[in-house]
Design a protein around this motif. Structure first.
Motif, short mmCIF file in Angstrom:
data_model
loop_
_atom_site.label_atom_id
_atom_site.label_comp_id
_atom_site.label_asym_id
_atom_site.label_seq_id
_atom_site.Cartn_x
_atom_site.Cartn_y
_atom_site.Cartn_z
N LEU A 251 0.81 -1.21 0.00
CA LEU A 251 0.00 0.00 0.00
C LEU A 251 0.85 1.27 0.00
O LEU A 251 0.31 2.38 0.06
CB LEU A 251 -0.94 0.01 1.21
CG LEU A 251 -2.02 -1.09 1.20
CD1 LEU A 251 -2.77 -1.12 2.52
CD2 LEU A 251 -2.98 -0.88 0.03
N TYR A 252 2.17 1.11 -0.05
CA TYR A 252 3.05 2.28 -0.06
C TYR A 252 2.90 3.06 -1.37
O TYR A 252 2.78 2.48 -2.46
CB TYR A 252 4.50 1.84 0.11
CG TYR A 252 5.50 2.98 -0.01
CD1 TYR A 252 5.69 3.88 1.03
CD2 TYR A 252 6.24 3.16 -1.18
CE1 TYR A 252 6.59 4.93 0.92
CE2 TYR A 252 7.16 4.20 -1.30
CZ TYR A 252 7.32 5.09 -0.24
OH TYR A 252 8.21 6.13 -0.36
N THR A 253 2.93 4.38 -1.27
CA THR A 253 2.87 5.27 -2.43
C THR A 253 4.26 5.86 -2.67
O THR A 253 4.92 6.32 -1.74
CB THR A 253 1.87 6.41 -2.20
OG1 THR A 253 0.58 5.85 -1.94
CG2 THR A 253 1.77 7.31 -3.43
N ALA A 254 4.69 5.84 -3.91
CA ALA A 254 6.04 6.30 -4.26
C ALA A 254 6.33 7.69 -3.71
O ALA A 254 5.47 8.59 -3.76
CB ALA A 254 6.21 6.29 -5.77
N LYS A 255 7.54 7.87 -3.16
CA LYS A 255 8.10 9.12 -2.66
C LYS A 255 7.54 9.56 -1.31
O LYS A 255 8.01 10.54 -0.74
CB LYS A 255 7.95 10.25 -3.68
CG LYS A 255 8.67 9.97 -5.00
CD LYS A 255 8.55 11.17 -5.94
CE LYS A 255 9.28 10.89 -7.26
NZ LYS A 255 9.18 12.04 -8.19
N ILE A 256 6.51 8.87 -0.81
CA ILE A 256 5.99 9.21 0.50
C ILE A 256 7.07 9.00 1.56
O ILE A 256 7.74 7.96 1.60
CB ILE A 256 4.75 8.35 0.83
CG1 ILE A 256 3.55 8.85 0.02
CG2 ILE A 256 4.42 8.36 2.32
CD1 ILE A 256 3.08 10.25 0.38
N GLY A 257 7.28 10.00 2.42
CA GLY A 257 8.19 9.87 3.55
C GLY A 257 9.66 9.94 3.23
O GLY A 257 10.49 9.85 4.15
N ASP A 258 10.05 10.10 1.97
CA ASP A 258 11.48 10.17 1.65
C ASP A 258 12.06 11.51 2.08
O ASP A 258 11.39 12.56 2.01
CB ASP A 258 11.69 10.01 0.14
CG ASP A 258 11.53 8.57 -0.32
OD1 ASP A 258 11.60 7.67 0.53
OD2 ASP A 258 11.33 8.35 -1.53
N GLY A 259 13.32 11.48 2.52
CA GLY A 259 14.00 12.72 2.84
C GLY A 259 14.22 13.56 1.60
O GLY A 259 14.41 13.03 0.50
N GLY A 260 14.20 14.88 1.76
CA GLY A 260 14.36 15.77 0.63
C GLY A 260 15.79 15.76 0.10
O GLY A 260 16.74 15.83 0.86
N ALA A 261 15.92 15.71 -1.21
CA ALA A 261 17.24 15.77 -1.84
C ALA A 261 17.54 17.20 -2.24
O ALA A 261 16.64 17.97 -2.58
CB ALA A 261 17.26 14.87 -3.07
N SER A 262 18.83 17.54 -2.20
CA SER A 262 19.27 18.88 -2.59
C SER A 262 18.42 19.91 -1.85
O SER A 262 18.32 19.86 -0.63
CB SER A 262 19.17 19.04 -4.11
OG SER A 262 19.72 20.28 -4.52
N THR A 263 17.81 20.83 -2.55
CA THR A 263 17.00 21.86 -1.89
C THR A 263 15.51 21.51 -1.90
O THR A 263 14.67 22.39 -1.70
CB THR A 263 17.21 23.21 -2.58
OG1 THR A 263 16.85 23.09 -3.96
CG2 THR A 263 18.65 23.67 -2.44
N ALA A 264 15.16 20.25 -2.15
CA ALA A 264 13.75 19.85 -2.25
C ALA A 264 13.16 19.59 -0.87
O ALA A 264 13.86 19.27 0.09
CB ALA A 264 13.63 18.61 -3.11
N SER A 265 11.86 19.73 -0.79
CA SER A 265 11.16 19.37 0.44
C SER A 265 11.10 17.86 0.58
O SER A 265 11.22 17.11 -0.39
CB SER A 265 9.73 19.92 0.40
OG SER A 265 9.73 21.33 0.36
N GLY A 266 10.89 17.41 1.80
CA GLY A 266 10.73 15.98 2.04
C GLY A 266 9.37 15.50 1.58
O GLY A 266 8.42 16.28 1.41
N GLY A 267 9.25 14.20 1.37
CA GLY A 267 7.95 13.63 0.99
C GLY A 267 6.97 13.71 2.14
O GLY A 267 7.33 13.50 3.30
#
Length: 692
Positions: A251-267
């Motif tokens: 039931l996991y959705t892609a990118k949910i909960g991932d730490g933000g890369a570079s200057t991006a926000s986290g999932g």
């Protein structure tokens, strides 16, 4: 864990450098679950409508219903459905925000959110609060929703995702929590914000001032929680941001909960709730009287399925008739209709029949229902007292396979065969019901009735009618028991059509509709008399024909060609009303046919009662593909004097002729020859085009 906005407020500026080094890690970083005492967690929660970001999902094996709850910016609610006592809950904390430096600052990485699962004991109707954390934001000085901490120089931490038994942020209400990932530092000695936590652990220790944000862990110590488990998210490293835990969950959705890369926000975080429950509510009825169904009669079933869910649902209904078909024959007449409230919807898929099962598959919108109607013909030789038992089933419903719910099963006892009424008509006059022998013209009073306008239903073997001038009540007279029951006529809830004048009446050939005729048969009111129908006793339509149909208002359906026929002066007037016809066809006979009572026998002879005389006109040669022309209609024949009738209804049931198996099409239902059994009638009749 205390929200960092409030936590920093009580800290002197002299202590900030060391504190920043300590708080590089975002949330709970222990890899094991925290089940101890939960500290208070606070954050700003904007007012949000309940269930704002709640969408359906495909449940995993063992569950019937599933809801995915995504980030909305505020607290959300989930109401436990009726009959549900346990929920399967899966939570993903939000990832921390990416670094605020340059792309070459590889050590500036955020932590991934934690993953927590568990079973939660609940009560039907209980209101739960759901927190779905926001992903941390690069170089943010504001706390993120879900308890994500702030940073003076780095990125904010990801918010927690949590399930609460009451209001969010209260330790006593916490059931399950997945912590958020820590935010990335801006550079050496410039820490990122902590993630929203949930356990007693608190922030983790930072081994290196240049390390990334820690991964979030969780809390599974709430009251009523069982089978709890939690996994920490990946910590940010010089190689890149940490990944969310729980990625292998289907039931996991892609990118949910991932730490933000570079200057991006986290999932952002996410929550999924599953449960076993009745998504579809099914009921089944059998149209039989208190004494059961007469051998030799039809037994009509009605199955209703309602989508009780808040989203569209695929429904697969199946009624296994194998327990019935040893003593009955399926009539191959299944139909389906869709309804929303009192409004009929078009486009319903029709049922199928195979391997003794009537089946229906289709999609129902929330609150929409499907109504299936089908019947079996009970063998006339079926053993009296035998029960005809069968059960309807549907997945994710109260009628799962093998369900003990009584709404899913019908059991109808077979009663003695009903007395045949070949050669008999029913007439009403002066508050009495009479049986009229069409061969002799002799009338016999059989009971009292309130109806003055009647029609005979071959479906139920009873006489239906209304009272002239006060047609607001529908009467059913049972000639077998000589008892009458009544029910109020209901106004159509959509069109507003109400009852007619009740001057004369008849019943459709399938026995399910009563036609109330007035204004010389020109004005027609149609009432549903099928007790298994959701519109039983309701006015289903009301309309006018283009001309007068019958001098005395009364008319009847030809049993073979299907036309509604009445008499007017020297005309037999007919109309194909069941197919939407409104224009009357006049067939001249040259014989005056004024009559207050009109009825047909089983092969198509028209009988009229004029004054005290009974007449017969042979229309048996009329067929749907070739209605009999006026030139071929013989003159009416006077049978014998008869008592005056206010209204009359034919009661002639075709009898089987011959004993060959029905593979030779010998039964009446298959178009085989039939005959009258009453001595004195003129013909040995053969229907469906056989010679006379």
């Amino acid at each position: 864990m205390v929200g960092l906005g409030a936590w920093f407020a009580g800290v002197s500026m002299r202590r900030l450098p060391r504190l920043l080094r300590i708080l590089v890690s975002g949330a709970l970083v222990a890899s094991s679950a925290s089940t101890g005492t939960l500290a208070a967690v606070t954050w700003a929660s904007a007012a949000q409508p309940g269930d704002r970001a709640l969408t359906p999902c495909t449940p995993t094996t063992g569950f019937d219903l599933c809801r995915r709850i995504t980030f909305s910016g505020g607290d959300q609610t989930f109401t436990v459905p009726a009959g549900v006592t346990s929920l399967d809950v899966r939570l993903w904390g939000a990832g921390g925000g990416g670094h605020a430096g340059t792309a070459s600052d590889a050590w500036n990485s955020a932590g991934g959110g934690g993953y927590t699962t568990g079973r939660v004991a609940v009560t039907p109707g209980q209101l739960l609060t759901v927190t779905v954390g926001r992903g941390g934001v690069a170089k943010s000085t504001a706390a993120t929703y879900g308890g994500g901490g702030t940073s003076l120089f780095g990125a904010s931490g990801g918010g927690m995702s949590a399930l609460w038994s009451g209001s969010a942020g209260t330790a006593a209400n916490a059931l399950l929590i997945a912590g958020g990932g820590g935010g990335a530092p801006a550079a050496s000695r410039q820490a990122g914000g902590s993630g929203g936590g949930g356990g007693a652990c608190g922030p983790g220790t930072v081994p290196d001032t240049d390390s990334g944000g820690g991964g979030g862990s969780g809390y599974i110590g709430g009251a009523g929680v069982s089978n709890g488990a939690t996994t920490a998210g990946g910590a940010g490293t010089q190689s890149g941001p940490g990944a969310s835990a729980g990625k292998t969950d289907p039931l996991y959705t892609a990118k949910i909960g991932d730490g933000g890369a570079s200057t991006a926000s986290g999932g952002n975080g996410e929550a999924v709730i599953q449960w076993v429950g009745d998504r579809i509510l099914v009921s089944k009825t059998a149209g039989a009287g208190p004494s059961g169904v007469n051998a030799g009669s039809a037994l009509t079933y009605q199955v209703t399925a309602v989508n009780a869910d808040t989203v569209a649902a695929t429904v697969n209904l199946s009624d296994d008739l194998s327990g019935v078909l040893g003593n009955a024959t399926y009539n191959n007449d299944a139909s389906a209709a869709l309804w929303t409230g009192t409004t009929s919807n078009t486009g319903a898929a029709q049922p199928t029949y195979a391997a003794s099962k009537v089946s229906w598959s289709g999609t129902l919108n929330p609150g929409q229902r499907v109504v299936l109607v089908y019947s079996v013909a009970v063998n006339r030789s079926a053993p009296v007292g035998t029960a005809l038992t069968n059960q309807v089933s549907a997945a994710a419903s109260n009628c799962r396979q093998g369900s003990a719910d009584t709404a899913c099963t019908t059991s109808t006892k077979i009663a003695s065969p009903a007395a045949t009424c070949d050669g008999i008509a029913y007439v009403v006059n002066g508050g009495s019901m009479y049986a009229l022998n069409l061969a002799t013209g002799v009338q016999t009073r059989i009971g009292a009735t309130s109806a003055s306008s009647i029609g005979y239903s071959r479906l139920t073997g009873t006489v239906w009618g209304v009272k002239s001038g006060t047609a607001g009540t529908l009467y059913e007279y049972n000639p077998t028991t000589n008892r009458e029951t009544s029910v109020p006529v209901k106004t159509n809830p959509v069109t507003g059509a109400s009852n007619g004048a009740g001057e004369a009446g008849t019943v459709s050939l399938d026995g399910r509709l009563y036609y109330d005729l007035s204004n010389f048969g020109k004005d027609v009111t149609v009432i549903d008399i099928d007790r298994s129908s959701p519109l039983f006793a309701t006015v289903v339509s009301k309309f006018s024909l283009n001309d007068w149909l019958a001098w005395g208002d009364d008319a009847d359906f030809h049993p073979v060609d299907g036309y509604l026929c009445g008499t007017y002066d020297t005309d037999i007037r007919r109309i194909d009303i069941t197919r939407g016809g409104r224009t009357i066809e006049k067939v001249s006979t040259g014989t005056v046919l004024r009559s207050g009572s009109v009825l047909f026998d089983s092969v198509g002879d028209l009988y009229t009662i004029a004054g005290s005389d009974l007449y017969e006109v042979d229309l048996s040669a009329s067929r749907p593909d070739r209605p009999i022309p006026g030139a071929e209609i013989p003159a009416q024949r006077k049978v014998t004097p008869s008592a005056v009738a206010t209204d009359a209804a034919g009661c002639l049931k075709a009898q089987n002729y011959g004993d060959a198996p029905d593979t030779y099409k010998t039964l009446a239902a298959s178009g085989g020859p039939v005959h009258d059994t009453v001595a004195g009638l003129r013909w040995v009749r053969r229907s469906r085009g056989c010679s006379r």
